[in-house]
Write a protein that holds these residues in place. Structure first.
Motif, PDB file in Angstrom:
ATOM      1  N   ILE A 306       0.842  -1.207   0.000  1.00 22.56           N
ATOM      2  CA  ILE A 306       0.000   0.000   0.000  1.00 22.56           C
ATOM      3  C   ILE A 306       0.873   1.251   0.000  1.00 22.56           C
ATOM      4  N   ARG A 307       1.972   1.190   0.757  1.00 22.07           N
ATOM      5  CA  ARG A 307       2.869   2.345   0.805  1.00 22.07           C
ATOM      6  C   ARG A 307       3.487   2.614  -0.564  1.00 22.07           C
ATOM      7  N   LYS A 312      -3.623   5.119   1.078  1.00 22.95           N
ATOM      8  CA  LYS A 312      -3.988   5.961   2.206  1.00 22.95           C
ATOM      9  C   LYS A 312      -4.079   5.138   3.491  1.00 22.95           C
ATOM     10  N   PHE A 313      -3.238   5.488   4.478  1.00 28.67           N
ATOM     11  CA  PHE A 313      -3.234   4.789   5.758  1.00 28.67           C
ATOM     12  C   PHE A 313      -4.027   5.561   6.797  1.00 28.67           C
ATOM     13  N   GLY A 314      -4.522   4.841   7.769  1.00 30.10           N
ATOM     14  CA  GLY A 314      -5.078   5.472   8.963  1.00 30.10           C
ATOM     15  C   GLY A 314      -4.524   4.738  10.172  1.00 30.10           C
ATOM     16  N   ASP A 521      -7.082   2.863   2.532  1.00 33.68           N
ATOM     17  CA  ASP A 521      -6.590   1.555   2.084  1.00 33.68           C
ATOM     18  C   ASP A 521      -6.244   0.634   3.249  1.00 33.68           C
ATOM     19  N   ALA A 522      -5.765   1.243   4.325  1.00 31.82           N
ATOM     20  CA  ALA A 522      -5.394   0.408   5.475  1.00 31.82           C
ATOM     21  C   ALA A 522      -5.686   1.154   6.763  1.00 31.82           C
ATOM     22  N   LEU A 523      -6.218   0.433   7.730  1.00 37.41           N
ATOM     23  CA  LEU A 523      -6.450   1.028   9.052  1.00 37.41           C
ATOM     24  C   LEU A 523      -5.716   0.171  10.073  1.00 37.41           C
TER      25      LEU A 523
END
Lengths: 671, 153
Positions: A306-307, A312-314, A521-523
């Motif tokens: 994802i990076r 988009k990270f949370g 995209d990721a939490l």
């Protein structure tokens, strides 16, 4: 400084402030005067007659615990008459006291046992059969064994004076005298267990420690309670990698001997049967157990992917993890994942307070101020329910120093009973109500203002302006919920601020923003349960959760990593007054890992070098120069207390059997 | 050189003396024990494998006070205590030993535990055959050390 008086104890010259009790004056020159009923900080009782001493010019023996030292007094504690009196008193106390020390929970740390050894006769002339009364259970945690009781009134006094509950009293006369609970056959109280802790004998015993082991068999680990933000030290008794009890009989820490029901009993979540002990991974829609290496590899691979495609990270942090872990997590998020979307559940507006104080470090209160300041104003908090130690210290301040307490709350609180003025205010009108006290507050020499989550954002600035306008020294405490709520803010688990409240270059989304972002995209959720009352908008997001239990959030996760609790790791936590204290590891749970270890393993697998947590440096800088966050930063995100009472503790409370069983406190939050 | 008459006499006297001792010992009671064909005899206070006693009602005397474990210099006693209930009662007091292990790999048979016991629950028996091929067999559990209940009439 009060006047000094000179007296002589056993031939030794002693100089103490006027008003000092002889029993305490003797301590200053290393002379022990034995006593049961005397307890530092409580009213004098003179019930046990154990502290009898000889005072020159006094016709009879005098109780040293009720006698104030006076100029020229000559006290003798070792004369044959005194020695004889002690022997007789002990013989008398043991008239009906059963000699069941091998079974008694107090055996080994019993004051009656110790003093009988040191001063007793060794045998008794009372050969009659001892009076036996069956043991009684007063509540889910308190048991009372009347024959063991020596009627020292310590429990009665701590409950009335220390806790302000008055649930205990002595009933009947003479040999039938015994302690009785307020509801006749059971207790209706805070269930704090102070009566059990303070009992010099084994008359009051607690459910969790009852007949489990003996004091000398346990390892005693002093650590910080993981529940509310007050930062009490609880000394955990550990036997066989199991926490048997919590108490603080040795009076270490900020709290002295004080502990509430949570600090004393709410440790049973550690060994809860639903505790996660193996990483879980979602396979075909179901969470299945996998190995640590498999789970970590999967997280690292997915995060890396994802990076690299700029996803988009949370990141949602915890209010119960250590400062080191929080520091590492924000660094991981900001440098490792390249996102500013980091937040946690904020329960008090510390950021606005720091912003409004503009660097005045002397306007932040310490825990000791609660006992020392001459006046306190409580806004929007039921202290006895939400901040038991704060309430205890304010009450002690009022008892010992006649301090003035003012309360502005939505409903009745325990502080009403001894507050000078009390104001009821509807939710949202607390600040205006506090301002109506201006005249009374201006007359005080100094003031301590404690405010809950009802004062936030611009209202905090308004409150500080109000405090400044009083023309007296004012100190503030912003009340927050959990053990490291304060530390989470100090360590930059906020979208706009780095550790030490330094502004972030690129502020990200707050907690609500992350949950509402459909393109997330990721939490990554560490020790929090944001999905309990909210939904995650991004249905396809890859969710990683580190927690002790399968919470609502963990149940939604793609990967769940079992974390260690605060009693299973070391590190530092910061309490409601900003005092940094160290955790000690008491036990270990096989399978769970401390969050810091999980972060490090992930960082290593992702090829990140994030260095060592720099919490000491951050706090050193904060002490050197109190940071002033921009006023706008506090407006970002939601500040709301979870409104926990004495018997709830967020997610952890759900897994504490004792807290769920013991629900007999007088009223809940705001009754 | 042929033996002289006095030499013969001397030898005969020596043999007679020797045989005299033999016959004397033959007549006196034996000291040697026939172990393992016969059980060995013990002095009353011989310190052998521990025995956990029962009271006159058949309940365990041990109340799990941990004093034996505290007194033990080789740290070989392990106890887990538990509460007696009205339904299931093991000992006369409120508490009983749910687990009581003695590790005979470590026990030095000093008898301090017996001295420490406030209820005379632990005593030394006369068992001494604690050798084994596997050290794990030398950890004795409560059930191995308790006096068996007398058969119900």
């Amino acid at each position: 400084m009060s006047k000094l008086v000179r007296l002589e104890i056993d031939g030794k010259p002693v100089e103490v402030p006027a008003g000092t009790l002889v029993i305490n004056a003797a301590k200053t020159v290393g002379i022990e005067i034995p006593a049961f009923c005397y307890y530092d900080g409580l009213t004098l009782q003179g019930a046990c007659r154990m502290c009898l001493v000889e005072v020159e010019k006094s016709p009879k023996l005098v109780t040293a615990c009720t006698l104030a030292a006076a100029e020229g007094m000559v006290v003798r504690t070792q004369t044959p008459q005194v020695v004889q009196a002690r022997k007789a008193m002990l013989e008398f106390l043991l008239t009906n006291h059963p000699l069941d020390c091998p079974v008694c929970d107090k055996g080994g740390e019993c004051e009656l046992q110790d003093l009988t050894f040191r001063y007793g006769l060794g045998e008794s002339r009372f050969l009659e059969t001892k009076v036996h009364v069956p043991e009684k259970q007063w509540s889910a945690v308190v048991y009372y064994d009347a024959p063991r009781c020596i009627l020292c009134y310590r429990c009665v006094r701590i409950c009335k004076e220390g806790m302000g509950v008055s649930a205990l009293a002595v009933v009947s006369r003479a040999v039938d005298s015994e302690i009785a609970p307020n509801m006749g056959d059971h207790l209706y109280c805070d269930e704090c267990g102070m009566c059990i802790d303070i009992c010099p004998v084994g008359a009051l015993t607690s459910q969790d420690y009852r007949y489990q082991t003996r004091p000398w068999e346990m390892k005693h680990v002093g650590t910080i309670c993981t529940h509310c933000a007050d930062g009490c030290t609880t000394t955990l008794g550990v036997y066989n990698n199991r926490v048997i009890r919590g108490n603080n009989h040795d009076r270490t820490g900020l709290n002295g001997e004080f502990l509430c029901v949570k600090g004393r009993y709410a440790h049973d979540f550690i060994a809860h049967s639903e505790r996660l002990k193996c990483p879980l991974m979602r396979v075909d829609g179901k969470l299945v157990e996998v190995s640590w290496s498999q789970a970590l590899a999967e997280v690292a691979a997915r995060f890396g992917g994802i990076r690299s495609r700029g996803g988009k990270f949370g990141v949602i942090g915890s209010t119960r993890t250590t400062n080191e872990e929080n520091w590492y997590l924000q660094k991981f998020a900001r440098e490792g994942l390249g996102t500013g979307n980091i937040d946690h559940h904020r329960s008090g507006d510390v950021i606005s307070l720091l912003s409004a104080l503009k660097g005045r470090a002397d306007a932040l209160a310490a825990t000791s101020d609660l006992y020392e300041r001459k006046a306190a104003l409580v806004i929007g908090s039921d202290l006895a329910q939400q901040h038991p130690l704060v309430a205890f210290q304010l009450r002690a301040n009022w008892r010992h120093h006649e301090s003035h307490i003012y309360t502005v709350t939505r409903g009745p609180v325990r502080e009403d009973a001894y507050s000078r003025l009390r104001v009821r205010a509807e939710a949202g009108r607390e600040l205006a109500a506090a301002k109506s006290l201006r005249q009374a507050l201006q007359a005080e020499p100094e003031l301590l203002i404690l405010f809950g989550d009802c004062v936030r954002g611009a209202a905090v600035h308004e409150l500080v302006e109000f405090g400044d306008s009083l023309g007296i020294p004012v100190r503030y405490i912003c009340l927050v919920d959990y053990v490291n709520s304060r530390g989470a803010m100090d360590m930059g688990l906020t979208p706009g601020l780095l550790p030490g409240y330094q502004p972030a270059a690129a502020p990200g989304l707050d907690l609500a923003g992350m949950l509402a972002a459909a393109d997330l995209d990721a939490l990554w959720v560490v020790g929090a349960n944001p999905l309990k009352n909210a939904a995650l908008a991004a249905e396809r997001a890859f969710v990683v959760v580190q927690d002790l239990f399968l919470t609502e959030t963990a149940a939604r996760a793609d990967i769940v990593l079992p974390a260690a609790c605060a009693y299973e790791k070391t590190g530092t936590v910061t309490n409601v007054c900003g005092e940094v204290q160290r955790l000690s590891r008491a036990v270990t749970t096989m399978g769970a890992k401390p969050d810091l270890e999980i972060f490090r393993s992930l960082a290593a697998r992702m090829g990140l070098d994030l260095g060592e947590p720099e919490t000491d440096r951050v706090y050193a800088e904060m002490r050197r120069q109190l940071p002033v966050p921009a006023a706008g930063e506090a407006a970002r995100g939601v500040v709301a207390s979870a409104g926990d009472t004495l018997f709830t503790s967020g997610t952890l409370g759900r897994y504490c059997g004792v807290l769920r069983n013991v629900r007999e406190a007088p009223g809940g939050l705001y009754q | 050189m042929p033996a002289s008459a006095s030499d013969v006499l001397k030898s005969a006297a020596a043999i007679a003396k020797g045989m005299g001792i033999t016959f004397k010992e033959l007549m006196s009671p034996t000291i040697t024990e026939n172990y393992p064909d016969e059980p060995p005899k013990f002095q009353e206070r011989y310190r052998g494998v521990h025995v956990l006693q029962r009271d006159e009602n058949g309940l365990e005397k041990c109340v799990a006070c941990f004093l034996c474990a505290a007194a033990c210099p080789s740290n070989c006693i392990y106890i887990e205590a538990a509460d007696n209930t009205d339904a299931v009662r093991f000992s006369g007091a409120e508490r009983y030993a749910k687990v009581y292990n003695i590790d005979y790999n470590r026990c030095i048979f000093c008898g301090y535990c017996v001295e420490a016991c406030p209820t005379d629950a632990i005593t030394h028996g006369h068992g001494f055959e604690v050798a084994g091929y596997n050290t794990s067999t030398l950890i004795y559990r409560k059930e191995q050390m308790l006096v068996p209940l007398p058969p119900k009439p």
